[in-house]
Structure formats: structure tokens, C-alpha cells
Design an enzyme around this catalytic site. Structure first.
Site, mmCIF file in Angstrom:
data_model
loop_
_atom_site.group_PDB
_atom_site.id
_atom_site.type_symbol
_atom_site.label_atom_id
_atom_site.label_comp_id
_atom_site.label_asym_id
_atom_site.label_seq_id
_atom_site.Cartn_x
_atom_site.Cartn_y
_atom_site.Cartn_z
ATOM 1 N N TYR A 3 40.113 30.423 42.857
ATOM 2 C CA TYR A 3 39.388 31.030 41.745
ATOM 3 C C TYR A 3 37.929 30.580 41.689
ATOM 4 O O TYR A 3 37.639 29.391 41.517
ATOM 5 C CB TYR A 3 40.060 30.710 40.419
ATOM 6 C CG TYR A 3 41.501 31.158 40.311
ATOM 7 C CD1 TYR A 3 42.015 32.189 41.095
ATOM 8 C CD2 TYR A 3 42.369 30.536 39.409
ATOM 9 C CE1 TYR A 3 43.336 32.592 40.995
ATOM 10 C CE2 TYR A 3 43.691 30.936 39.293
ATOM 11 C CZ TYR A 3 44.169 31.955 40.096
ATOM 12 O OH TYR A 3 45.478 32.342 39.984
ATOM 13 N N SER A 34 49.473 37.735 34.653
ATOM 14 C CA SER A 34 49.081 39.085 34.201
ATOM 15 C C SER A 34 50.127 39.705 33.278
ATOM 16 O O SER A 34 50.517 40.868 33.451
ATOM 17 C CB SER A 34 48.815 40.008 35.400
ATOM 18 O OG SER A 34 47.705 39.565 36.136
ATOM 19 N N ALA A 93 46.721 45.306 26.545
ATOM 20 C CA ALA A 93 45.978 44.909 25.344
ATOM 21 C C ALA A 93 44.954 45.960 24.950
ATOM 22 O O ALA A 93 44.204 45.784 23.979
ATOM 23 C CB ALA A 93 45.290 43.557 25.581
#
Length: 333
Positions: free
Chosen positions: A56, A203, A211
Site C-alpha cells: 500500500y 471491501s 455506501a
């Protein structure tokens, strides 16, 4: 100490925090000061399970997580991942599950995260050039050395889990699981339960879709990973948004957000299913954590289960290139 024991020891809610979004995947990284404040707020509001990875932000996420949480290390469950990283010379992602790479990446992660051990360390992707037993064996030696408390795997099949656990106990498997991604239900959940392995659902909000965060493909920046995901294409997104309207209707009935409804549904699939929603927004962190106390009756759960099923969702979850990197079971088209 097992994964569940550590969660209990630090009084972790059943919803963890995926930290990736702060540095990776969804457009430009959040400025460091803002990311540090978000992680500090996350701890203060009650998050105790923090998930990061070498990949990441090309190690930037581990650095910011380490800087934010080092002083709280004994109060949290800290998870990271190895076996997939950005090669600085090539400037691209490389999957490498060789034992020597796993050992080196672990040492580097410990330094970036400012700790002497990881509570949970995942093989981020199975390297098809390296037998899973070799990679897991290397992780097992890190456990013996006290550098890792428990081992995890990410995006693997039930068959791979079975092979891996013959080498060393597997505390957790991380897999995409949500109302619109039911793949773990094919075989993985049963395999995890047979092995007393947690299913950590990444996820769980469908990369923001559940959302209501993505209503047009044009919202996504050029460096947003969702641009390359078929479900978010200009062709498929409108059909998926029509399905989302049904989720919105139930959310209005229950007086909650669609994201909270999706998390509550996922939590209802079992105490061994641990969602780790990621977000850049402190307000969304708070909203997600509030789903911890949301309980849905059987009728609502059944209605939700009938939404966004594989036959109703338009588009694959990954591009062909990304699909080739994973080992999970897929629904037949």
C-alpha cells in the site's frame, strides 16, 4: 496467541479498519498529517484492529500506520501483508512468495511499523511460481522467531487453505466479501470454519459502492483502481445502481445508511466473519463502527441476501489481469 484471543485481549470491536485507502488505490494519497489525524481519531473512537500491507502506497501506508500507532502498540491488533510489493527499480507491482523475500519484507515491515512483532501477517497473494507450503513454511519460521504471532492468507481458495494449514495453522484468510461479492460462500467459509480460521472481509462496502459513494464512472480519477474494475464501467455501473436502489429502500425503512446495513448483514453471517472497511473519512469511520451495535431480524437479513446476488450484479469484480493474480473460487458465468 490466536487471532481471536488477541482481538479479545485488546477489546476490539468486530469491525476493524482497513488502512489502505489513506495511501493507495483510490486516487491521490491523503497528506500525512491528515492520515495521522484519521488514525488517531480511529483509535479514540474504538477501532483496535488495524490492517495494512507492504504494497500500500509502496510502503508509505505502513510508515504512517507505524508513526500513528507506535505509542498504542500494546492496545491494538496490528496486521500487515507480504509477498506483493512495488518494485522500485521496475516501478510496478511484483508478486514474490519466496521464503527469502518473505523474511526480508517482514524485517522491513517491522521497522516501518515501529514494532518488534506483528499480531497477524498475511501472504498477500499466492505466488504461482512457489509452492504455498514453502511460503507458509517461511511464515511459520517467523512465528517461531517471535516476529509474527499468527499467519494469514489473502485471496486464496479453499483448496489452497487446505494445503497451507497442513504446513502451519492459518489464523485468518482475507477475502473480498460483501452483499455484492459472495464468492467466499462457494467454499471458503466452510473451509475456514473447518480449520478454525477467521474470514476477514475486505471491501465489505463494495469499494464504496454499497455506501453510495460512486454514482458515475466519471467521478473516479485516472489513478483510481476502480476505473479498471468492470463493475464500475460506464456500461455496467448504471445497472448496478438500479440494484442499489433496493438496498436504499431497506435502509430508509431501518433508519440507517446503506453502508451500515451492508456491514450488519455481513456481521450476521457469523462471529468468525470480521469486516475491515477502509475509508479516508473520519465521519465514515464513525458511521461504519456504529454498525457494530446494529442487529437485523431474520426477515430483513433474508431480504438483503436476495439483493445484489451474482446473477444481478453486472460485471466481474476484477479485470482479467487482476483475476489472474488470485486463487479464489468464482461463480460460473
Amino acid at each position: 496467541m490466536s487471532f481471536f484471543s488477541r482481538l479479545k485481549e485488546v477489546a476490539a470491536p468486530s469491525i476493524g479498519l482497513g488502512c489502505m485507502n489513506l495511501s493507495h488505490g483510490y486516487g491521490n494519497p491523503v497528506p500525512e498529517a491528515e492520515a495521522l489525524r484519521a488514525l488517531d481519531e480511529a483509535f479514540e473512537m474504538g477501532y483496535r484492529h488495524f490492517d495494512t500491507a507492504t504494497l500500500y502506497g509502496a510502503t508509505a501506508n505502513e510508515r504512517v500506520v507505524g508513526k500513528a500507532l507506535a505509542s498504542k502498540r500494546h492496545q491494538i491488533l496490528l496486521a500487515s501483508k507480504c509477498g506483493m510489493a512495488i518494485n522500485p527499480e521496475l516501478g510496478k507491482k511484483v508478486i514474490d512468495g519466496r521464503p527469502e523475500t518473505i523474511r526480508r519484507q517482514c524485517e522491513e515491515s517491522l521497522e516501518r511499523l515501529r514494532t518488534d512483532h506483528l499480531d497477524l501477517y498475511y501472504l498477500h497473494r499466492m505466488d504461482r511460481q512457489v509452492p504455498i507450503e514453502e511460503s507458509v513454511g517461511a511464515l511459520g519460521r517467523l512465528v517461531e522467531q517471535g516476529k509474527v504471532r499468527a499467519i494469514g492468507l489473502s485471496e486464496v481458495s479453499a483448496a489452497t487453505l487446505h494445503r497451507a494449514r497442513a504446513e502451519h495453522p492459518i489464523a485468518a484468510v482475507q477475502s473480498e466479501y460483501s452483499l455484492w461479492t459472495r464468492n467466499p460462500e462457494i467454499a471458503l467459509i466452510d473451509a475456514c470454519r473447518e480449520a478454525d480460521t477467521a474470514l476477514v472481509a475486505f471491501s465489505p462496502l463494495g469499494r464504496g459502492f454499497l455506501a453510495g459513494a460512486v454514482t458515475e464512472t466519471t467521478q473516479l480519477t485516472e489513478n483510481d483502481v476502480r476505473r479498471g474494475m468492470p463493475r464500475f464501467s460506464a456500461e455496467n455501473l448504471p445497472q448496478n445502481l438500479r440494484q442499489l436502489e433496493k438496498l436504499r429502500a431497506i435502509a430508509r425503512e431501518q433508519d440507517v445508511t446503506t453502508g451500515q446495513l451492508a456491514l450488519a448483514w455481513l456481521k450476521a453471517q457469523g462471529d468468525d466473519v470480521i469486516p475491515i472497511p477502509g475509508t479516508r473519512s473520519i465521519a465514515h469511520m464513525r458511521e461504519n463502527l456504529a454498525a457494530e451495535s446494529l442487529r437485523l431480524d431474520a426477515t430483513i437479513l433474508e431480504r438483503l441476501s436476495e439483493l445484489l446476488t451474482p446473477d444481478q450484479v453486472a460485471g466481474a469484480r476484477y479485470s482479467e489481469a487482476l483475476q489472474a493474480e488470485i486463487d479464489t473460487e468464482e461463480f460460473e458465468g
